[in-house]
Motif scaffolding. Structure first.
Motif, PDB file in Angstrom:
ATOM      1  N   LEU A 127      -8.559 -29.781 -92.051  1.00  0.00           N
ATOM      2  CA  LEU A 127      -9.856 -29.380 -92.585  1.00  0.00           C
ATOM      3  C   LEU A 127     -10.880 -30.485 -92.396  1.00  0.00           C
ATOM      4  O   LEU A 127     -10.563 -31.671 -92.486  1.00  0.00           O
ATOM      5  N   THR A 128     -12.115 -30.094 -92.100  1.00  0.00           N
ATOM      6  CA  THR A 128     -13.230 -31.024 -92.150  1.00  0.00           C
ATOM      7  C   THR A 128     -14.348 -30.414 -92.974  1.00  0.00           C
ATOM      8  O   THR A 128     -14.581 -29.205 -92.929  1.00  0.00           O
ATOM      9  N   SER A 129     -15.022 -31.225 -93.749  1.00  0.00           N
ATOM     10  CA  SER A 129     -16.178 -30.775 -94.511  1.00  0.00           C
ATOM     11  C   SER A 129     -17.460 -31.348 -93.925  1.00  0.00           C
ATOM     12  O   SER A 129     -18.516 -31.285 -94.546  1.00  0.00           O
ATOM     13  N   TRP A 130     -17.339 -31.912 -92.724  1.00  0.00           N
ATOM     14  CA  TRP A 130     -18.486 -32.476 -92.004  1.00  0.00           C
ATOM     15  C   TRP A 130     -18.825 -31.517 -90.870  1.00  0.00           C
ATOM     16  O   TRP A 130     -18.044 -31.320 -89.952  1.00  0.00           O
ATOM     17  N   HIS A 131     -20.008 -30.914 -90.928  1.00  0.00           N
ATOM     18  CA  HIS A 131     -20.372 -29.869 -89.985  1.00  0.00           C
ATOM     19  C   HIS A 131     -21.428 -30.391 -89.007  1.00  0.00           C
ATOM     20  O   HIS A 131     -22.564 -30.681 -89.395  1.00  0.00           O
ATOM     21  N   ARG A 132     -21.054 -30.505 -87.753  1.00  0.00           N
ATOM     22  CA  ARG A 132     -22.013 -30.919 -86.733  1.00  0.00           C
ATOM     23  C   ARG A 132     -22.992 -29.785 -86.441  1.00  0.00           C
ATOM     24  O   ARG A 132     -22.639 -28.607 -86.449  1.00  0.00           O
ATOM     25  N   THR A 133     -24.223 -30.144 -86.184  1.00  0.00           N
ATOM     26  CA  THR A 133     -25.256 -29.189 -85.803  1.00  0.00           C
ATOM     27  C   THR A 133     -25.854 -29.649 -84.472  1.00  0.00           C
ATOM     28  O   THR A 133     -25.616 -30.794 -84.044  1.00  0.00           O
ATOM     29  N   PRO A 134     -26.628 -28.805 -83.797  1.00  0.00           N
ATOM     30  CA  PRO A 134     -27.229 -29.226 -82.522  1.00  0.00           C
ATOM     31  C   PRO A 134     -28.101 -30.467 -82.643  1.00  0.00           C
ATOM     32  O   PRO A 134     -28.273 -31.196 -81.660  1.00  0.00           O
ATOM     33  N   ASP A 135     -28.653 -30.725 -83.837  1.00  0.00           N
ATOM     34  CA  ASP A 135     -29.542 -31.880 -83.998  1.00  0.00           C
ATOM     35  C   ASP A 135     -29.090 -32.832 -85.108  1.00  0.00           C
ATOM     36  O   ASP A 135     -29.886 -33.640 -85.587  1.00  0.00           O
TER      37      ASP A 135
END
Length: 494
Positions: free
Chosen positions: A141-149
């Protein structure tokens, strides 16, 4: 005549050398807070009063570095203590002196100070760390969500491990100062109010402050390129909403939903009492997620929640959590109904207010949606188990329980409970049993059978247990209204 007490020499020597009973040997703090659902979450031996997080983040490489300063007090004489954290640590200082440390398990940082810390003593911990959070997984599990920016830290019941060390359990709430430096052209968001913003050498540092106690999982961090809107509620509470500039087709429906935050907050103050925090708002980053979370004062909304159009119900749900879940937090994770049952019922009350179906009609519709023998009825909202903590029964059956309570004790006592409970327990923690006792005190009625039927029994209560007569207010429930409200179920997990 005064008599002199004569003590034999051997006895006197023993008395002089005896260790007082109160002077226990220093010992390690427990590696967990004692939660039956998550034994390794949180830690024992101390309570944190404040987190100061000074961070620097590079969106292009997802590199995060920081210095976390924790102000805490011991609850026992400590030889060692744990923090919950999953990134790489370079140094730890306790009370200004370098401390030794090592990692154990998947998110335990064991700290041994240069000397033991006495019980009841205030102490300071400074942790310097760095890492690439998106490369860190715990139990898959990860609670760190990458976004395009950029990136977002938001999840339940765990999210702190990816960006700051903590005593990660709702029972240990603290105030927060969060300061984040990002490259020029990017923005950062966190909880509470923005207290400063300054530019230096190509970086922009913003500082946020949460002045009321906050559970660790309710702290959030977002970096990206946002369009901000500001307003105030009728009672003067500052409102800040933020939308990723890359939302595309979801931008309009997201704004049409989240921009009603001020209106919803004003309405909820009439239901739950005075809003408990210094600000309110929400943000919609381009995470590709569909869940939402009641991150304190600044609710997180995954952009995919708005893929099919507006979803005002989820905004009601997350703002309602500011009273039920954020101000009054669970003592243990088994008490999750105290969060989700009330936030779900708030959405039903909003439907009633808007003339789209009364809470009674929605309760009956929900009841009829799950036939006897359905797995839904085997989940007990009062103790669903960690595997079912965010099951639909916690939300829907939990809301039905409140409608059954309303019908049994009447509107006057019911709404007095809804408003009195978050006032009496503000900024603290509670167990389900505490609420049950409070409801009986306010109503003057014995409610054990009602709570047992709806919250503690793995079977379908009889339909007459919903009681009451349908309100004539509003129109019949429409399927689309119910589906919108039902969609909130499971909204916290992805």
């Amino acid at each position: 005549m005064r008599h002199r007490l004569m003590v034999p020499g051997a006895v006197l020597a023993a008395l002089l050398t005896a260790v007082p009973a109160s002077a226990a040997e220093p010992s390690p703090g427990a590696p967990g807070a004692g939660d039956a659902y998550y034994p390794a979450y949180g830690n024992g031996g101390y309570d944190v009063s404040h987190y100061d997080l000074r961070l620097k983040y590079q969106p292009k490489s997802d590199e995060l570095s920081g210095t976390a300063t924790l102000l805490a007090e011991t609850t026992q004489e400590l030889s060692r203590f744990n923090l919950d954290f999953a990134l790489d640590v370079s140094t730890v200082h306790v009370n200004g002196r370098k401390a030794s440390f090592e990692t154990s398990g998947d998110h335990e940082l064991e700290v041994t100070p240069a000397q033991p810390i006495a019980k009841g003593e205030d102490f300071t911990v400074v942790v310097r760390y760095s890492g690439v959070p998106s490369e860190v997984e715990v139990n898959g599990l990860t609670s760190w969500h990458r976004t395009p920016d950029g990136a977002v830290a938001a999840n339940e019941p765990e999210s702190a491990w990816w960006w700051y060390p903590s005593n990660d359990h709702p029972s240990d709430k603290a105030t927060f100062d969060v300061s984040i430096a990002v490259p020029e052209g990017y923005q950062s968001l966190s909880n509470g109010r923005l207290v400063s913003e300054r530019e230096s050498a190509g970086w922009v540092r913003t500082s946020w402050r949460s002045s009321k106690p906050q559970a660790t999982y309710l702290a959030t961090l977002a970096v990206g390129k946002f369009d901000l809107t500001k307003s105030t509620t009728e009672s003067g509470i500052p409102v800040l909403n933020a939308y990723s500039k890359g939302l595309g087709d979801e931008d309009g429906s997201a704004r049409a939903s989240v921009e009603r935050t001020a209106e919803i907050t004003d309405w909820l103050e009439g239901v739950f009492g005075k809003y408990p925090f210094e600000s309110v708002g929400g943000y919609v980053p381009d995470t590709g997620k569909s869940f939402a979370l009641e991150t304190q004062t600044m609710a997180f909304y995954g952009n995919k929640r708005f893929k099919s159009g507006t979803d005002v119900s989820v905004v009601v749900h997350e703002v309602a959590h500011q009273w039920y879940g954020d101000s009054v937090s669970v003592r243990n994770w088994k008490d999750i109904w105290l969060n989700e049952g009330f936030a779900s019922y708030a959405s039903w009350l909003w439907s009633e207010e808007q003339g789209e179906g009364t809470a009674q009609e929605l309760a009956e519709y929900a009841y009829d949606s799950y036939p006897a023998g359905d797995e839904f009825w085997k989940v007990k909202p009062g103790d669903p188990g960690p595997e079912n903590q965010f099951h639909g029964a916690v939300y829907d059956r939990g809301a039905m329980a409140l409608q059954a309570l309303r019908n049994k004790i009447g509107d006057k006592d019911f709404f007095a409970i809804l408003k009195g409970w978050p006032s009496e327990r503000s900024y603290g923690n509670a167990r389900l049993a505490d609420f049950e006792k409070y409801a009986e005190k306010v109503s003057g009625e014995s409610l054990g059978k009602l709570f047992d039927a709806w919250l503690h029994t793995a079977s379908r209560p009889s339909k007459p247990a919903l009681g009451g007569v349908k309100s004539e207010r509003g129109e019949p429930v429409r399927p689309d209204s119910w589906e919108e409200i039902q969609a909130v179920n499971g909204s916290h997990r992805h």
